[in-house]
Design a protein around this motif. Structure first.
Motif, mmCIF file in Angstrom:
data_model
loop_
_atom_site.group_PDB
_atom_site.id
_atom_site.type_symbol
_atom_site.label_atom_id
_atom_site.label_comp_id
_atom_site.label_asym_id
_atom_site.label_seq_id
_atom_site.Cartn_x
_atom_site.Cartn_y
_atom_site.Cartn_z
ATOM 1 N N SER A 77 -4.348 -19.728 -2.894
ATOM 2 C CA SER A 77 -5.769 -19.578 -2.602
ATOM 3 C C SER A 77 -6.229 -20.601 -1.566
ATOM 4 O O SER A 77 -6.979 -20.274 -0.640
ATOM 5 C CB SER A 77 -6.576 -19.721 -3.891
ATOM 6 O OG SER A 77 -7.963 -19.718 -3.627
ATOM 7 N N PHE A 78 -5.773 -21.854 -1.700
ATOM 8 C CA PHE A 78 -6.136 -22.894 -0.736
ATOM 9 C C PHE A 78 -5.577 -22.546 0.641
ATOM 10 O O PHE A 78 -6.258 -22.724 1.658
ATOM 11 C CB PHE A 78 -5.604 -24.250 -1.210
ATOM 12 C CG PHE A 78 -6.559 -25.011 -2.094
ATOM 13 C CD1 PHE A 78 -6.877 -26.332 -1.822
ATOM 14 C CD2 PHE A 78 -7.142 -24.406 -3.197
ATOM 15 C CE1 PHE A 78 -7.756 -27.033 -2.630
ATOM 16 C CE2 PHE A 78 -8.014 -25.095 -4.011
ATOM 17 C CZ PHE A 78 -8.326 -26.419 -3.732
ATOM 18 N N TRP A 88 -11.121 -27.543 -7.922
ATOM 19 C CA TRP A 88 -11.916 -27.035 -6.807
ATOM 20 C C TRP A 88 -11.602 -25.585 -6.456
ATOM 21 O O TRP A 88 -12.150 -25.052 -5.481
ATOM 22 C CB TRP A 88 -11.711 -27.919 -5.576
ATOM 23 C CG TRP A 88 -12.269 -29.297 -5.741
ATOM 24 C CD1 TRP A 88 -11.575 -30.463 -5.839
ATOM 25 C CD2 TRP A 88 -13.653 -29.664 -5.848
ATOM 26 N NE1 TRP A 88 -12.431 -31.522 -5.992
ATOM 27 C CE2 TRP A 88 -13.714 -31.060 -6.007
ATOM 28 C CE3 TRP A 88 -14.842 -28.923 -5.837
ATOM 29 C CZ2 TRP A 88 -14.914 -31.745 -6.141
ATOM 30 C CZ3 TRP A 88 -16.043 -29.608 -5.971
ATOM 31 C CH2 TRP A 88 -16.067 -31.004 -6.122
ATOM 32 N N ALA A 89 -10.757 -24.938 -7.228
ATOM 33 C CA ALA A 89 -10.317 -23.585 -6.888
ATOM 34 C C ALA A 89 -11.470 -22.600 -6.764
ATOM 35 O O ALA A 89 -11.460 -21.712 -5.901
ATOM 36 C CB ALA A 89 -9.307 -23.082 -7.926
ATOM 37 N N ASP A 90 -12.489 -22.731 -7.614
ATOM 38 C CA ASP A 90 -13.601 -21.775 -7.593
ATOM 39 C C ASP A 90 -14.629 -22.079 -6.509
ATOM 40 O O ASP A 90 -15.513 -21.265 -6.240
ATOM 41 C CB ASP A 90 -14.312 -21.764 -8.963
ATOM 42 C CG ASP A 90 -13.434 -21.170 -10.060
ATOM 43 O OD1 ASP A 90 -12.565 -20.335 -9.739
ATOM 44 O OD2 ASP A 90 -13.600 -21.550 -11.235
ATOM 45 N N LYS A 96 -0.080 -20.783 -12.583
ATOM 46 C CA LYS A 96 -1.485 -20.842 -12.160
ATOM 47 C C LYS A 96 -1.638 -21.803 -10.984
ATOM 48 O O LYS A 96 -2.404 -21.550 -10.048
ATOM 49 C CB LYS A 96 -2.353 -21.291 -13.334
ATOM 50 C CG LYS A 96 -3.846 -21.118 -13.122
ATOM 51 C CD LYS A 96 -4.261 -19.664 -13.173
ATOM 52 C CE LYS A 96 -5.778 -19.505 -13.141
ATOM 53 N NZ LYS A 96 -6.181 -18.090 -13.066
ATOM 54 N N ASN A 97 -0.900 -22.903 -11.034
ATOM 55 C CA ASN A 97 -0.932 -23.877 -9.955
ATOM 56 C C ASN A 97 -0.492 -23.234 -8.644
ATOM 57 O O ASN A 97 -1.082 -23.469 -7.583
ATOM 58 C CB ASN A 97 -0.019 -25.055 -10.301
ATOM 59 C CG ASN A 97 -0.406 -26.329 -9.573
ATOM 60 O OD1 ASN A 97 -1.559 -26.746 -9.597
ATOM 61 N ND2 ASN A 97 0.555 -26.947 -8.920
ATOM 62 N N LEU A 99 -6.371 -29.023 -7.081
ATOM 63 C CA LEU A 99 -6.325 -27.561 -6.976
ATOM 64 C C LEU A 99 -7.118 -26.902 -8.092
ATOM 65 O O LEU A 99 -7.928 -25.988 -7.848
ATOM 66 C CB LEU A 99 -4.877 -27.081 -7.048
ATOM 67 C CG LEU A 99 -3.975 -27.281 -5.833
ATOM 68 C CD1 LEU A 99 -2.532 -26.977 -6.209
ATOM 69 C CD2 LEU A 99 -4.425 -26.407 -4.679
ATOM 70 N N TRP A 100 -6.887 -27.337 -9.312
ATOM 71 C CA TRP A 100 -7.524 -26.726 -10.473
ATOM 72 C C TRP A 100 -9.023 -26.965 -10.485
ATOM 73 O O TRP A 100 -9.803 -26.109 -10.894
ATOM 74 C CB TRP A 100 -6.901 -27.279 -11.756
ATOM 75 C CG TRP A 100 -5.567 -26.702 -12.080
ATOM 76 C CD1 TRP A 100 -4.407 -26.864 -11.352
ATOM 77 C CD2 TRP A 100 -5.229 -25.856 -13.176
ATOM 78 N NE1 TRP A 100 -3.380 -26.178 -11.941
ATOM 79 C CE2 TRP A 100 -3.848 -25.549 -13.064
ATOM 80 C CE3 TRP A 100 -5.950 -25.345 -14.253
ATOM 81 C CZ2 TRP A 100 -3.190 -24.747 -13.992
ATOM 82 C CZ3 TRP A 100 -5.288 -24.553 -15.172
ATOM 83 C CH2 TRP A 100 -3.931 -24.247 -15.037
ATOM 84 N N CYS A 139 -0.786 -20.072 -7.876
ATOM 85 C CA CYS A 139 -1.872 -19.174 -7.449
ATOM 86 C C CYS A 139 -2.962 -19.955 -6.721
ATOM 87 O O CYS A 139 -3.501 -19.499 -5.695
ATOM 88 C CB CYS A 139 -2.465 -18.446 -8.651
ATOM 89 S SG CYS A 139 -1.364 -17.248 -9.426
ATOM 90 N N TYR A 140 -3.282 -21.130 -7.250
ATOM 91 C CA TYR A 140 -4.306 -21.959 -6.611
ATOM 92 C C TYR A 140 -3.831 -22.451 -5.237
ATOM 93 O O TYR A 140 -4.615 -22.508 -4.279
ATOM 94 C CB TYR A 140 -4.665 -23.138 -7.497
ATOM 95 C CG TYR A 140 -5.470 -22.772 -8.732
ATOM 96 C CD1 TYR A 140 -6.375 -21.721 -8.714
ATOM 97 C CD2 TYR A 140 -5.339 -23.492 -9.923
ATOM 98 C CE1 TYR A 140 -7.114 -21.376 -9.824
ATOM 99 C CE2 TYR A 140 -6.086 -23.159 -11.052
ATOM 100 C CZ TYR A 140 -6.966 -22.104 -11.001
ATOM 101 O OH TYR A 140 -7.707 -21.771 -12.104
ATOM 102 N N ARG A 141 -2.558 -22.812 -5.141
ATOM 103 C CA ARG A 141 -2.022 -23.236 -3.848
ATOM 104 C C ARG A 141 -2.154 -22.107 -2.823
ATOM 105 O O ARG A 141 -2.549 -22.338 -1.672
ATOM 106 C CB ARG A 141 -0.551 -23.643 -3.980
ATOM 107 C CG ARG A 141 -0.315 -24.926 -4.756
ATOM 108 C CD ARG A 141 1.175 -25.261 -4.792
ATOM 109 N NE ARG A 141 1.650 -25.632 -3.464
ATOM 110 C CZ ARG A 141 1.629 -26.859 -2.984
ATOM 111 N NH1 ARG A 141 1.158 -27.861 -3.724
ATOM 112 N NH2 ARG A 141 2.077 -27.114 -1.770
#
Length: 326
Positions: free
Chosen positions: A18-19, A76-78, A11-12, A73-74, A14-16
C-alpha cells in the motif's frame, strides 16, 4: 518448529504494498554514530522521461510520526493514501521500532527528535509540517521546540506532553505504577496485549474470542525485539518531568484527543491547550479512546485535512468538540 504462516507478517506485506502504491519507497539512513534509521520517503522521479510536462507546484513536506506498538506501516496505513496527493510524505520508524536502532544509550524523546531530523536533512527536507501519534507526539513536540525554523505546523494526537512526574503519584492515570504501565505498553503475553487493547479503545472488542495464537503472532512480529529498550523509552518520559520546564512551541498547533482516552486522559489535552494558549486549537472527538485514529479514521482525517491542507485555524474559538460518524 518454525511458524509456517504469520498473519501479522502477511498484513505487514499488504501495508508495504500500500505504501509503495502510494508513491513511497523504503530507505535506510546510517547516521554514523551507531544509529540507523528506516524511513518511507517519496519515490524519486526517473531521470529520463520523454518530453516531461511542466513542473507542477512543489508539494509541501509532511512528517508522520508513529507511537508505541506496531511499526509505522501499521499505524499510518489508513492515512497514507489520503495525504500523499497533497504532500511529500515521510514516515520514519522511530529508534527501536521497525528497522531503526541505535547502540547509543540515549532514550529521551529529544534524542528521537534529533534522529528523525537528521533523516529529514539527509533527504534535503528543510521545511515540514508534522503529525505525531501518542509517543510520536512527544517526539514531534520536541522537534518543533528544537528546530523552530524547519517545523511549520504541528498536529499532536493524544500526546501527554504536558504530564508531570507527580501525575503518576496523584492518580491522573488509570495505571499509576510505572513498571506495570511499561509491561502493558510493551506487551509480551496475549493477556497483556488484551489489556493494552482494552485501554486504547473506547468500546473494546470481545478480545476473549481472539485466539491466543493470533495475539502471540502479533507479539512475535511487532513486540519481541528491543523489549527493554522500548520500556526504557517509556521510563524516560516521566523522569523529572515538570510543566514549567516544557518549552512553548511557536508553530500553529492542532491538538486532537479522544474524550474517553484511558492512556493519556483528556485533562492533559486541556493542560496542553492552556500551556500553548491561542497558538493552539484543541479538538475533542466524542465516543473514542486513545486509538481514535482506528475508531474514527474518517473523523481523524477530516481534522488533518482542515488544518494541514485547507490551512484553517479558528481564531475566535480555540476548542471544539467533534461528534463525527460512528
Amino acid at each position: 518448529m518454525s511458524r509456517c504462516f504469520s498473519f501479522t507478517e502477511s498484513k505487514n506485506g499488504c501495508y508495504r504494498s500500500s505504501f509503495t502504491k502510494s508513491g513511497l519507497r523504503s530507505t535506510i539512513t546510517d547516521l554514523k554514530d551507531g544509529t540507523v534509521m528506516h524511513c518511507w520517503v517519496p519515490k524519486t522521479h526517473k531521470e529520463s522521461e520523454p518530453e516531461p510536462e511542466p513542473e507542477p507546484e512543489p508539494k509541501p513536506n509532511l512528517l508522520l510520526i508513529h507511537g508505541l506498538g506496531a511499526n509505522a506501516l501499521w499505524q499510518w496505513a489508513d492515512v497514507i493514501r489520503h495525504v500523499t496527493p497533497y504532500f511529500n510524505v515521510y514516515v520514519p520508524d522511530l529508534v527501536f521500532f521497525g528497522d531503526s536502532f541505535t547502540t547509543r544509550p540515549e532514550r529521551s524523546e529529544s534524542f528521537q527528535a534529533e534522529c528523525v531530523m537528521r533523516v529529514m536533512e539527509a533527504n534535503s527536507v528543510r521545511k515540514l509540517s508534522l503529525v505525531g501519534l501518542s509517543y510520536g507526539g512527544f517526539v514531534g513536540y520536541s522537534m518543533a521546540a528544537q528546530f523552530k525554523e524547519a517545523v511549520e505546523r504541528v498536529v499532536l494526537c493524544c500526546a501527554g506532553v504536558c504530564m508531570e512526574d507527580k501525575d503518576l503519584r496523584n492518580g491522573v492515570f488509570r495505571v499509576s505504577d510505572l513498571e506495570e504501565a511499561v509491561r502493558i505498553l510493551v506487551p509480551q503475553t496475549p493477556e497483556k496485549l488484551k489489556e493494552l487493547m482494552g485501554y486504547t479503545l473506547f468500546r473494546p472488542r470481545p478480545f476473549g474470542f481472539i485466539p491466543s495464537c493470533l495475539l502471540t503472532d502479533f507479539i512475535d512480529a511487532m513486540c519481541a525485539e528491543y523489549v527493554e529498550e522500548k520500556r526504557d523509552l517509556i521510563r524516560a518520559i516521566p523522569k523529572d518531568r515538570k510543566l514549567e520546564n516544557l518549552p512553548k512551541i511557536s508553530q500553529p498547533t492542532l491538538i486532537i484527543w479522544g474524550d474517553h482516552d484511558r492512556i493519556f486522559p483528556l485533562e492533559l489535552g486541556h493542560r496542553l491547550k492552556t500551556h500553548l494558549g491561542d497558538n493552539a486549537q484543541l479538538v475533542v472527538i466524542k465516543n473514542v479512546g486513545h486509538a481514535f485514529s482506528v475508531e474514527k479514521p474518517k473523523e481523524f482525517y477530516k481534522h488533518l485535512k482542515s488544518f494541514l491542507v485547507d490551512l484553517q485555524f479558528p481564531t475566535k474559538s480555540n476548542e471544539s468538540t467533534s461528534q463525527g460518524s460512528k
